[in-house]
Design an enzyme around this catalytic site. Structure first.
Site, mmCIF file in Angstrom:
data_model
loop_
_atom_site.group_PDB
_atom_site.id
_atom_site.type_symbol
_atom_site.label_atom_id
_atom_site.label_comp_id
_atom_site.label_asym_id
_atom_site.label_seq_id
_atom_site.Cartn_x
_atom_site.Cartn_y
_atom_site.Cartn_z
ATOM 1 N N GLY A 163 -17.101 -8.981 -29.732
ATOM 2 C CA GLY A 163 -18.066 -8.265 -30.575
ATOM 3 C C GLY A 163 -19.158 -7.600 -29.770
ATOM 4 O O GLY A 163 -19.954 -6.822 -30.294
ATOM 5 N N ARG A 164 -19.235 -7.963 -28.495
ATOM 6 C CA ARG A 164 -20.260 -7.328 -27.652
ATOM 7 C C ARG A 164 -19.791 -7.252 -26.200
ATOM 8 O O ARG A 164 -20.598 -7.276 -25.275
ATOM 9 C CB ARG A 164 -21.554 -8.101 -27.743
ATOM 10 C CG ARG A 164 -21.396 -9.579 -27.424
ATOM 11 C CD ARG A 164 -22.728 -10.229 -27.344
ATOM 12 N NE ARG A 164 -22.607 -11.668 -27.319
ATOM 13 C CZ ARG A 164 -23.625 -12.469 -27.110
ATOM 14 N NH1 ARG A 164 -24.814 -11.959 -26.905
ATOM 15 N NH2 ARG A 164 -23.458 -13.762 -27.108
ATOM 16 N N LYS A 184 -20.509 -7.548 -20.727
ATOM 17 C CA LYS A 184 -20.952 -8.339 -21.886
ATOM 18 C C LYS A 184 -22.367 -7.892 -22.252
ATOM 19 O O LYS A 184 -23.251 -7.878 -21.395
ATOM 20 C CB LYS A 184 -20.940 -9.838 -21.554
ATOM 21 C CG LYS A 184 -21.453 -10.702 -22.703
ATOM 22 C CD LYS A 184 -21.207 -12.163 -22.425
ATOM 23 C CE LYS A 184 -21.811 -13.048 -23.503
ATOM 24 N NZ LYS A 184 -21.616 -14.465 -23.189
ATOM 25 N N GLY A 197 -24.132 -6.256 -31.006
ATOM 26 C CA GLY A 197 -23.362 -5.877 -29.819
ATOM 27 C C GLY A 197 -24.114 -6.089 -28.511
ATOM 28 O O GLY A 197 -23.627 -5.725 -27.447
ATOM 29 N N ARG A 254 -18.767 -9.190 -15.926
ATOM 30 C CA ARG A 254 -18.079 -10.458 -15.658
ATOM 31 C C ARG A 254 -16.675 -10.155 -15.126
ATOM 32 O O ARG A 254 -16.051 -9.171 -15.506
ATOM 33 C CB ARG A 254 -17.947 -11.290 -16.940
ATOM 34 C CG ARG A 254 -19.211 -11.364 -17.775
ATOM 35 C CD ARG A 254 -19.138 -12.446 -18.838
ATOM 36 N NE ARG A 254 -18.183 -12.207 -19.913
ATOM 37 C CZ ARG A 254 -18.012 -13.044 -20.935
ATOM 38 N NH1 ARG A 254 -18.701 -14.174 -21.005
ATOM 39 N NH2 ARG A 254 -17.139 -12.774 -21.891
ATOM 40 N N ARG A 261 -7.909 -16.288 -24.466
ATOM 41 C CA ARG A 261 -8.391 -17.603 -24.881
ATOM 42 C C ARG A 261 -7.376 -18.264 -25.808
ATOM 43 O O ARG A 261 -6.476 -17.595 -26.295
ATOM 44 C CB ARG A 261 -9.678 -17.422 -25.722
ATOM 45 C CG ARG A 261 -10.760 -16.696 -25.035
ATOM 46 C CD ARG A 261 -11.278 -15.529 -25.881
ATOM 47 N NE ARG A 261 -12.054 -14.623 -25.031
ATOM 48 C CZ ARG A 261 -13.313 -14.822 -24.729
ATOM 49 N NH1 ARG A 261 -13.964 -15.805 -25.282
ATOM 50 N NH2 ARG A 261 -13.945 -14.016 -23.897
ATOM 51 N N ASP A 331 -12.224 -20.365 -29.231
ATOM 52 C CA ASP A 331 -12.390 -18.992 -28.726
ATOM 53 C C ASP A 331 -13.137 -18.971 -27.394
ATOM 54 O O ASP A 331 -13.210 -17.933 -26.748
ATOM 55 C CB ASP A 331 -13.117 -18.114 -29.757
ATOM 56 C CG ASP A 331 -14.399 -18.740 -30.264
ATOM 57 O OD1 ASP A 331 -14.349 -19.869 -30.774
ATOM 58 O OD2 ASP A 331 -15.470 -18.118 -30.125
ATOM 59 N N ASN A 332 -13.693 -20.106 -27.001
ATOM 60 C CA ASN A 332 -14.380 -20.166 -25.706
ATOM 61 C C ASN A 332 -13.579 -20.965 -24.677
ATOM 62 O O ASN A 332 -14.099 -21.307 -23.624
ATOM 63 C CB ASN A 332 -15.767 -20.796 -25.875
ATOM 64 C CG ASN A 332 -16.709 -19.888 -26.634
ATOM 65 O OD1 ASN A 332 -16.513 -18.678 -26.671
ATOM 66 N ND2 ASN A 332 -17.723 -20.453 -27.255
HETATM 67 P P1 AMP Z 1 -20.170 -16.621 -28.544
HETATM 68 O O1 AMP Z 1 -20.975 -17.598 -29.317
HETATM 69 O O2 AMP Z 1 -21.008 -15.778 -27.597
HETATM 70 O O3 AMP Z 1 -18.981 -17.207 -27.879
HETATM 71 O O4 AMP Z 1 -19.650 -15.572 -29.608
HETATM 72 C C1 AMP Z 1 -18.840 -15.908 -30.713
HETATM 73 C C2 AMP Z 1 -18.403 -14.652 -31.375
HETATM 74 O O5 AMP Z 1 -19.531 -13.922 -31.874
HETATM 75 C C3 AMP Z 1 -17.660 -13.674 -30.494
HETATM 76 O O6 AMP Z 1 -16.713 -13.030 -31.289
HETATM 77 C C4 AMP Z 1 -18.729 -12.713 -30.057
HETATM 78 O O7 AMP Z 1 -18.230 -11.459 -29.690
HETATM 79 C C5 AMP Z 1 -19.565 -12.615 -31.309
HETATM 80 N N1 AMP Z 1 -20.956 -12.268 -31.024
HETATM 81 C C6 AMP Z 1 -21.907 -13.074 -30.488
HETATM 82 N N2 AMP Z 1 -23.069 -12.393 -30.371
HETATM 83 C C7 AMP Z 1 -22.854 -11.151 -30.833
HETATM 84 C C8 AMP Z 1 -23.661 -9.984 -30.979
HETATM 85 N N3 AMP Z 1 -24.929 -9.973 -30.624
HETATM 86 N N4 AMP Z 1 -23.079 -8.891 -31.488
HETATM 87 C C9 AMP Z 1 -21.796 -8.888 -31.860
HETATM 88 N N5 AMP Z 1 -20.989 -9.938 -31.757
HETATM 89 C C10 AMP Z 1 -21.500 -11.063 -31.244
HETATM 90 MG MG MG Z 2 -17.426 -16.767 -26.966
#
Ligand code: AMP
Ligand code: MG
Length: 578
Positions: A163-164, A184, A197, A254, A261, A331-332
């Site tokens: 998402g970003r 990222k 994003g 990165r 994943r 997903d991580n």
């Molecule tokens: P994360 O917690 O960073 O592993 O993110 C979990 C999910 O949320 C992933 O699909 C990310 O791409 C999405 N995500 C987290 N922060 C943002 C953001 N600021 N804008 C868009 N998507 C986000």
């Molecule tokens: Mg993640």
């Protein structure tokens, strides 16, 4: 019926495969002297015959995503709006450049030169700044956002995706290693859901520093090439208490061998896209698991077995340095079992199996002592995702492999902690010796990192007399326990089982295993607070120090990095907000 022999065979096979290394073809080109221009050569220490070709201008450097594009389907919709994507692995989408000026806060010379064949002087060019900010395309550039899903805190969350983040390139370096470059914080994609994003400075500094630090600790991880800061406003409610604040957007470049994943496969399986699931698994096997024969009818089982043993290894390694990831959602969790997606992670200070680094994790699902359980939970989700590709017999075998996860984990854990204690060979009482030391730490709240480090630095003669040097503060903490003296005697006795071993050798061995410096929360916070005032000196100092975590360094000592954390560190909180 499943035979126990089958399980043993699969496990053994898995272990041997897991430690096989990919053969790296020699891709070195051989330009004529007159063509050298801004190229230079250096000798590679590990292979004197192989010449390096390092480029000192981005104009001479090109990337490609053709290997991905040629084999994996990309969403035919080209517009960038949030949507559910079907039958695709990626969406084609450009990063959104920042509207304000950007500046390079830090870069990793080792990643640029070692992985990407870029002379570090490139980092000072405006081309580079634009490239790593997401505002410049270079030859071969086709940015992609990956579609994945995931189980978050035990619940299937459906489509998540990048998402970003933007996969901007794959690069095959002079050693024949294929690296995927990902920005990222680089803007919205079809997977942004409600997000903006973007990523803010504080979380980007943490990811940049920690991923590099983990690499130098010897833990499989994604790497960080650069950290760029903008003045674009990014609004965040850091502690989810209604206090929304303006922060600044940042972007990290990165680098990893792969960003796939567990959630990448779950997405396809849970949407019934089985032929695409098979295609992606085959792609991953071909690219990243070279020891598995791509035409082997049992390749998916072999792939699963390898991920199981490598994940056990990864989590045991996390534990060996007191690392808590913080958000172990599927997903991580990387399919290559590297540490990815650094968020509210933390290094445990006072020893506590219930240590929770993420203040948003109310139930402590991802507490440090639960990481192996969660790893197994995630691997079970992986197995469920792979089920459509397995026949009944293979499913049985795969379940047996999964059931072997605790053993794989404990044997790796024991091996790592044995070496943290400098023990040679193995003895059936070793696990008890390790466990009782951890109990003493738990009872006294002694610092995990420095207890092991100071055990590495103290001489056996000092330990035998419990004559602990004054500045060995962590050992003084643990020595408050009435049983420490008995533990020390048992430890000394165990060491005597190897009479040929000298104390100097033991100490050297242990100092190479037990870091003196890890990225404690207060250290990251101190660097972030300065960075927020545009003083990046501590980001760079930490980057330098954590590059050699096993070596005592003057600046690190002066900065208190091996000292007990300051009082204010107890009030620090790290949330999911990033
Ligand atoms: P994360 O917690 O960073 O592993 O993110 C979990 C999910 O949320 C992933 O699909 C990310 O791409 C999405 N995500 C987290 N922060 C943002 C953001 N600021 N804008 C868009 N998507 C986000
Ligand atoms: Mg993640």
């Amino acid at each position: 019926m499943l035979q126990s022999r089958d399980v043993a065979v699969v496990c053994l096979w898995t272990l041997s495969r897991a430690f096989c290394l990919a053969w790296a073809p020699d891709l070195i080109v051989n330009p004529k002297k007159s063509e050298l221009g801004s190229l230079h050569y250096a000798l590679n220490n590990s292979d004197h015959c192989q010449r390096r070709l390092i480029v000192s201008s981005l104009k001479l450097w090109s990337v490609s995503v053709e290997d991905v594009l040629g084999q994996l389907p990309v969403d035919p919709v080209k517009e960038n709006y949030v949507r559910k994507v079907k039958e695709s692995i990626f969406s084609h989408v450009y990063p959104t450049p920042f509207s304000s000026e950007t500046r390079l806060v830090a870069f990793s010379e080792d990643v640029l030169e070692g992985l990407l064949d870029l002379d570090s002087s490139v980092a000072h060019s405006s081309d580079f700044l634009q490239f790593v900010s997401g505002s410049k395309t270079i030859s071969g550039f086709v940015p992609l956002a990956h579609r994945y899903g995931g189980h978050q805190f035990g619940v299937w969350a459906g489509q998540l995706g990048d998402g970003r983040a933007h996969l901007i390139a794959t690069y095959v370096n002079r050693f024949g290693e294929r690296w995927e470059l990902q920005l990222k914080g680089s803007g919205k994609t079809p997977y942004s859901r409600n997000g903006d994003g973007r990523a803010v400075l504080r979380s980007s500094v943490r990811e940049f520093l920690c991923s590099e630090a983990m690499y130098y600790l010897g833990i499989p991880t994604s790497r960080a090439a650069s950290l760029v800061l903008s003045s674009d406003a990014v609004w965040r409610d850091q502690f989810y208490n209604g206090n929304v604040k303006k922060e600044r957007g940042a972007v990290v470049l990165r680098v990893a061998k792969s960003w796939f994943r567990i959630g990448s496969l779950e997405m396809l399986s849970n949407s019934g896209e089985y032929s695409l699931l098979k295609k992606l698994v085959d792609f991953i096997i071909k690219e990243h698991f070279p020891s598995i024969n791509t035409s082997d009818p049992h390749r998916v089982l072999a792939f699963f077995s390898t991920v199981v043993s490598q994940t056990a290894d990864l989590i045991a390694r996390w534990m060996s340095v007191g690392f808590a990831h913080g958000v172990c959602n599927t997903d991580n969790f990387s399919l290559l079992s590297i540490t990815i997606d650094y968020g509210p992670f933390g290094f445990m200070e006072k020893y506590d199996a219930d240590y929770i680094p993420n203040t948003s994790d109310d139930e402590g699902r991802y507490r440090i002592g639960n990481q192996a359980n969660v790893g197994m939970y995630n691997l079970n989700k992986l197995l469920l995702a792979l089920n459509p590709l397995l026949d009944d017999r293979q499913k049985q075998l795969a379940s047996a492999v999964l059931a072997g996860f605790p053993n794989l984990y404990y044997s790796r854990f024991t091996e790592l902690f044995r070496s943290k204690l400098g023990l040679l060979g193995d003895n059936e009482d070793d696990l008890a010796l390790i466990a009782s030391l951890l109990n003493l730490m738990e009872d006294t709240g002694a610092d995990f990192t420095m207890s092991f480090r100071q055990l590495s630095e103290i001489t056996l003669e000092q330990l035998a007399r419990l004559s602990i040097p004054q500045d060995f503060w962590a050992l003084h903490e643990i020595n408050q326990h009435k049983d420490f003296s008995a533990w020390s005697s048992a430890y000394l006795q165990r060491l005597q089982r190897n009479p040929e071993d000298t104390d100097a050798d033991r100490r050297q061995r242990m100092m190479r295993t037990n870091p003196r410096y890890v990225l404690r929360n207060w250290m990251a916070e101190s660097a972030v607070l300065k960075a927020e005032r545009n003083d990046f000196s501590e980001v760079r100092l930490l980057q330098r120090v954590l590059r050699q975590p096993f070596r005592r360094q003057k600046m690190a000592e002066v900065s208190g990095y091996s000292q007990k954390s300051p009082e204010w560190a107890n009030r620090l909180k790290v949330s999911c907000s990033s």
